[in-house]
Design a protein around this motif. Structure first.
Motif, mmCIF file in Angstrom:
data_model
loop_
_atom_site.group_PDB
_atom_site.id
_atom_site.type_symbol
_atom_site.label_atom_id
_atom_site.label_comp_id
_atom_site.label_asym_id
_atom_site.label_seq_id
_atom_site.Cartn_x
_atom_site.Cartn_y
_atom_site.Cartn_z
ATOM 1 N N CYS A 35 14.916 77.180 41.965
ATOM 2 C CA CYS A 35 15.562 76.098 41.212
ATOM 3 C C CYS A 35 16.945 75.805 41.790
ATOM 4 O O CYS A 35 17.334 74.647 41.975
ATOM 5 C CB CYS A 35 15.696 76.474 39.739
ATOM 6 S SG CYS A 35 14.186 76.219 38.819
ATOM 7 N N SER A 149 40.414 13.388 43.241
ATOM 8 C CA SER A 149 39.524 13.834 42.180
ATOM 9 C C SER A 149 38.785 12.655 41.559
ATOM 10 O O SER A 149 38.050 12.829 40.600
ATOM 11 C CB SER A 149 40.295 14.630 41.129
ATOM 12 O OG SER A 149 41.503 14.018 40.847
ATOM 13 N N ARG A 173 45.442 37.212 39.713
ATOM 14 C CA ARG A 173 44.508 36.239 40.270
ATOM 15 C C ARG A 173 44.536 34.917 39.503
ATOM 16 O O ARG A 173 44.378 33.846 40.077
ATOM 17 C CB ARG A 173 43.112 36.846 40.192
ATOM 18 C CG ARG A 173 42.072 36.074 40.924
ATOM 19 C CD ARG A 173 40.799 36.873 40.997
ATOM 20 N NE ARG A 173 39.785 36.094 41.666
ATOM 21 C CZ ARG A 173 38.628 36.564 42.048
ATOM 22 N NH1 ARG A 173 38.318 37.804 41.807
ATOM 23 N NH2 ARG A 173 37.756 35.791 42.656
ATOM 24 N N GLU A 177 44.423 30.268 40.218
ATOM 25 C CA GLU A 177 43.055 29.761 40.062
ATOM 26 C C GLU A 177 42.560 30.106 38.671
ATOM 27 O O GLU A 177 42.986 31.080 38.070
ATOM 28 C CB GLU A 177 42.126 30.283 41.157
ATOM 29 C CG GLU A 177 41.836 31.756 41.095
ATOM 30 C CD GLU A 177 40.979 32.220 42.279
ATOM 31 O OE1 GLU A 177 40.740 31.423 43.201
ATOM 32 O OE2 GLU A 177 40.559 33.362 42.262
ATOM 33 N N GLN A 178 41.641 29.264 38.183
ATOM 34 C CA GLN A 178 41.159 29.449 36.830
ATOM 35 C C GLN A 178 40.007 30.443 36.829
ATOM 36 O O GLN A 178 39.024 30.270 37.545
ATOM 37 C CB GLN A 178 40.690 28.111 36.258
ATOM 38 C CG GLN A 178 40.997 27.994 34.791
ATOM 39 C CD GLN A 178 40.281 26.851 34.144
ATOM 40 O OE1 GLN A 178 39.605 26.071 34.789
ATOM 41 N NE2 GLN A 178 40.421 26.756 32.838
ATOM 42 N N ILE A 179 40.140 31.496 36.043
ATOM 43 C CA ILE A 179 39.052 32.464 35.921
ATOM 44 C C ILE A 179 38.636 32.494 34.449
ATOM 45 O O ILE A 179 39.369 31.999 33.587
ATOM 46 C CB ILE A 179 39.468 33.858 36.433
ATOM 47 C CG1 ILE A 179 40.511 34.500 35.512
ATOM 48 C CG2 ILE A 179 40.004 33.794 37.843
ATOM 49 C CD1 ILE A 179 40.707 35.974 35.792
ATOM 50 N N PRO A 180 37.456 33.031 34.131
ATOM 51 C CA PRO A 180 37.018 33.068 32.729
ATOM 52 C C PRO A 180 38.094 33.646 31.812
ATOM 53 O O PRO A 180 38.725 34.650 32.151
ATOM 54 C CB PRO A 180 35.782 33.962 32.792
ATOM 55 C CG PRO A 180 35.228 33.750 34.146
ATOM 56 C CD PRO A 180 36.414 33.528 35.043
ATOM 57 N N LYS A 181 38.272 33.005 30.646
ATOM 58 C CA LYS A 181 39.400 33.388 29.793
ATOM 59 C C LYS A 181 39.308 34.823 29.316
ATOM 60 O O LYS A 181 40.316 35.499 29.175
ATOM 61 C CB LYS A 181 39.488 32.437 28.599
ATOM 62 C CG LYS A 181 40.097 31.110 28.994
ATOM 63 C CD LYS A 181 40.484 30.273 27.815
ATOM 64 C CE LYS A 181 41.175 29.005 28.295
ATOM 65 N NZ LYS A 181 41.444 28.050 27.237
ATOM 66 N N PHE A 182 38.072 35.300 29.052
ATOM 67 C CA PHE A 182 37.978 36.664 28.514
ATOM 68 C C PHE A 182 38.305 37.710 29.573
ATOM 69 O O PHE A 182 38.468 38.880 29.261
ATOM 70 C CB PHE A 182 36.605 36.908 27.878
ATOM 71 C CG PHE A 182 35.470 37.141 28.846
ATOM 72 C CD1 PHE A 182 35.089 38.419 29.184
ATOM 73 C CD2 PHE A 182 34.779 36.071 29.393
ATOM 74 C CE1 PHE A 182 34.045 38.642 30.062
ATOM 75 C CE2 PHE A 182 33.727 36.287 30.269
ATOM 76 C CZ PHE A 182 33.363 37.575 30.601
ATOM 77 N N LEU A 183 38.413 37.290 30.843
ATOM 78 C CA LEU A 183 38.760 38.235 31.908
ATOM 79 C C LEU A 183 40.239 38.177 32.259
ATOM 80 O O LEU A 183 40.730 39.024 32.993
ATOM 81 C CB LEU A 183 37.939 37.942 33.169
ATOM 82 C CG LEU A 183 36.442 38.223 33.074
ATOM 83 C CD1 LEU A 183 35.734 37.716 34.305
ATOM 84 C CD2 LEU A 183 36.190 39.706 32.891
ATOM 85 N N GLU A 186 42.755 41.248 32.467
ATOM 86 C CA GLU A 186 42.024 42.486 32.724
ATOM 87 C C GLU A 186 42.389 42.985 34.121
ATOM 88 O O GLU A 186 42.232 42.248 35.100
ATOM 89 C CB GLU A 186 40.521 42.235 32.659
ATOM 90 C CG GLU A 186 40.045 41.841 31.290
ATOM 91 C CD GLU A 186 38.990 42.800 30.765
ATOM 92 O OE1 GLU A 186 38.177 43.249 31.575
ATOM 93 O OE2 GLU A 186 39.014 43.095 29.559
ATOM 94 N N GLU A 188 41.134 44.820 36.334
ATOM 95 C CA GLU A 188 40.189 44.897 37.446
ATOM 96 C C GLU A 188 39.706 43.515 37.895
ATOM 97 O O GLU A 188 39.460 43.314 39.079
ATOM 98 C CB GLU A 188 38.996 45.760 37.059
ATOM 99 C CG GLU A 188 39.333 47.230 37.084
ATOM 100 C CD GLU A 188 38.095 48.080 37.014
ATOM 101 O OE1 GLU A 188 37.453 48.247 38.042
ATOM 102 O OE2 GLU A 188 37.768 48.570 35.916
ATOM 103 N N SER A 189 39.560 42.592 36.949
ATOM 104 C CA SER A 189 39.075 41.272 37.334
ATOM 105 C C SER A 189 40.227 40.342 37.711
ATOM 106 O O SER A 189 40.150 39.576 38.668
ATOM 107 C CB SER A 189 38.272 40.647 36.193
ATOM 108 O OG SER A 189 37.170 41.453 35.897
ATOM 109 N N GLN A 291 43.777 47.776 47.469
ATOM 110 C CA GLN A 291 43.548 48.680 46.343
ATOM 111 C C GLN A 291 44.526 49.852 46.413
ATOM 112 O O GLN A 291 45.092 50.272 45.402
ATOM 113 C CB GLN A 291 42.099 49.167 46.401
ATOM 114 C CG GLN A 291 41.675 50.034 45.243
ATOM 115 C CD GLN A 291 41.734 49.308 43.921
ATOM 116 O OE1 GLN A 291 41.548 48.093 43.878
ATOM 117 N NE2 GLN A 291 42.049 50.029 42.863
ATOM 118 N N GLU A 295 47.330 50.959 43.610
ATOM 119 C CA GLU A 295 47.442 52.295 43.033
ATOM 120 C C GLU A 295 48.848 52.852 43.224
ATOM 121 O O GLU A 295 49.376 53.523 42.358
ATOM 122 C CB GLU A 295 46.407 53.229 43.684
ATOM 123 C CG GLU A 295 45.036 53.084 43.050
ATOM 124 C CD GLU A 295 43.916 53.552 43.964
ATOM 125 O OE1 GLU A 295 44.193 54.219 44.969
ATOM 126 O OE2 GLU A 295 42.748 53.232 43.647
#
Lengths: 351, 214
Positions: A35, A149, A173, A177-183, A186, A188-189, A291, A295
């Motif tokens: 084992c 436009s 970020r 630029e526009q990123i999703p509001k819930f991110l 955050e 990491e995003s 990265q 850190e």
């Protein structure tokens, strides 16, 4: 396969006789060892697999990072070579101030070059009242990029005039630029980093003809929209420096990084002219290095470029060598993987 | 038949395991399995998310490329279907069609997400599916039953026939989140393991957000 065991002998011998055949079964120790060996093998295989996959990831991210930076660099140089002032001859008065034909107070005395458009390049500390994360140099110009436009305009005229510019900024970020509001926010995003930002003002909102920028508010045509974050987009991640070095037609650097086609007095060889040659240098790092910087520095802006670097055009080579020393990890800093792109573009409309 | 065994090796143990030995080994295996299984499950569920997200991005890119190359609008449909392990209908499949004058021609076969992975259709995670118009049709592999779908259209110039921002939350982006049904989002907090795909209507390109991915 084992031969059938004589049952008689087992029944008779309650105790084990030396003459009885050896019974082959595993002992507990043997099973446990097996084992353990299996577990060890699994661990080793898993380690090899995970190391291979991380190596694969690192390599692909490295190559794609520099691919993006290279693509952005090519777009920057292509668009810079399209820069135009579209100058023409117009009236100047006896003091070489721009004037009009019917002016009574300042009657025309000379012909001179004139343009409503403007080419500006130089250190961001000169071009912006506050840096706001911007580093190294920036360049602003007009070029027939045809961006609008409004779809009805785009159909009709592909080569319409745009005001455009490039600069490098540090920040989250979502700043340019526009990123999703819930991110947003955050770590990491919506991560912090240096990015090459492209500003292209659509034709229908061109602000260069707004003459309030001529008097008390120089460079209002790009300062205001960029201050509001309008018409900006991220061209490439992890670009840490953009250096614009203007040169004359003989490939000799001009006296200063700061270049403005709108001069205070009239200069026949300079006013309303583009710099004949532009040496564009772009320094990019890869995602793994970025990265590492995050850190090491947390939420604060890493000081990669020495504060006095790229201010004096005579020390360009020395400044670039100093920057490379920083990126190579001298003085106990983290060692970063970087690439330097440089080329010289010729502008149109040289006299 | 006499077993051919050398008599010089005396028999020390009774043949086979005793019950206690067997139980010990089984207990050890059980302990190991309990220790290892959760991490393997975590790894496999994140792999499935990554694979599903890649297939969604790939089929969006394929639809865009097709629209550009055949110079026709291309419709991408997100289907609400049950899966083999979960009978509740959720957005687990997508299919693309070239819109012709009279007929719609499918591009390849429908793309299925991996088992347990679904697309979110509620704000703030799924502004794309929430804001899209719907319809219903059959799917080739699922017999005569019709399933409802939401669809978007890539224009022949590569852009998407959508406003620049979604109506959700005063102008959010168009995005859709993939998550594992065993770990759904709670309220407005995304699960720890998710992939969000943002669609930029102006260019028709996508952007992928995956926490923990480098």
């Amino acid at each position: 396969m084992l031969p059938p065991r004589p049952a008689k002998r087992r029944l008779r011998g309650g105790s084990l006789l030396p003459s009885s055949p050896r019974i082959t079964a595993f002992t507990l120790i043997e099973v446990l060892v097996a084992c353990a060996v299996l577990a060890l093998t699994l661990v080793i295989v898993f380690m090899i697999v995970s190391q291979t996959s991380s190596l694969w990831k690192n390599t692909t991210s490295k190559s794609s990072a520099f691919q993006n930076a290279r693509a952005a660099f090519e777009a920057v140089t292509r668009n810079l070579s399209q820069a135009t002032l579209n100058h023409y001859l117009d009236y100047y008065d006896t003091a070489w101030k721009h004037t009009t034909a019917g002016s009574a107070s300042a009657p025309p005395a000379h012909y001179g070059r004139f343009s409503e458009l403007e080419f500006v390049s130089g250190p961001v500390t000169d071009l912006f009242p506050s840096a706001g994360g911007k580093v190294s140099h920036a360049v602003f110009f007009q070029a027939p990029l045809g961006k609008t436009s409004r779809t009805d305009l785009a159909m009709e005229s592909p080569g319409m005039l745009n005001a455009a510019g490039y600069f490098v900024a540090f920040g989250p970020r979502s700043q340019y630029e526009q990123i999703p509001k819930f991110l947003q926010g955050e770590a990491e995003s919506d991560r912090l980093g240096f990015r090459l930002i492209e500003w292209v003002q659509p034709t229908e909102s061109l602000s260069i003809y707004d003459k309030t920028h001529l008097g008390s508010q120089p460079w209002k045509w790009f300062r205001d929209p960029i201050g509001n974050g309008q018409s900006c987009r991220v061209m490439a991640e992890n670009v840490i420096a953009l250096i614009i070095l203007p040169k004359d037609a003989d490939n000799v650097p001009l006296a200063s990084y700061a270049y403005d086609s709108l001069t205070s007095g009239y200069d026949e060889s300079r006013t309303h002219l583009l710099p004949p040659l532009l040496q564009v240098t772009l320094v990019a790092i890869d995602e793994v290095s970025a990265q590492r910087l995050r850190e090491a520095n947390g939420a604060s802006q890493p000081a990669l470029i020495p504060s006095d670097a790229f201010q004096n055009i005579a020390t360009y080579d020395q400044d670039l060598a100093d920057l490379e020393n920083v990126l190579n990890g001298k003085n106990g800093r983290p060692r970063l993987t970087y690439r330097i792109f440089t080329t010289t573009v010729a502008t149109k409309e040289n006299p | 038949m006499k077993p051919r065994r050398s008599p010089s090796h005396p028999r020390v143990h009774p043949d086979g395991f005793s019950l206690v030995e067997l139980l010990t080994v089984m207990a050890l295996l059980a302990v190991l399995a309990v220790l290892v299984l959760p991490s393997i499950r975590g790894v496999s569920s994140s792999t499935e998310l990554t694979i599903s997200a890649a297939s969604v991005v790939d089929s969006l890119n394929l639809a865009r490329q097709t629209a550009l190359s055949v110079n026709r609008p291309v419709e991408v449909r997100f289907y609400q279907v049950p899966s083999s392990t979960d009978t509740t209908e959720a957005f687990r499949a997508m299919a693309s069609y070239v819109l012709g004058n009279n007929q719609t021609n499918p591009i390849g076969r429908p793309v299925w997400l991996r088992s347990g992975v679904v697309l979110s259709d509620t704000a703030p995670f799924g502004t794309l599916l929430e804001g899209l118009p719907g319809g219903s049709s059959t799917l080739p592999s699922l017999g005569p039953t019709t399933y409802s779908y939401r669809s978007l259209i890539f224009r022949p110039d590569g852009s998407v026939a959508l406003p620049n921002t979604s109506p959700s939350d005063g102008g959010d982006t168009w995005h859709v989140m993939l998550f594992n049904t065993s770990r759904p989002p709670t309220g407005s907090t995304p699960p720890a393991n998710h992939v969000t795909i943002q669609l930029l209507p102006e260019t028709g390109r996508t952007r992928v957000f995956q926490p923990g991915a480098r």
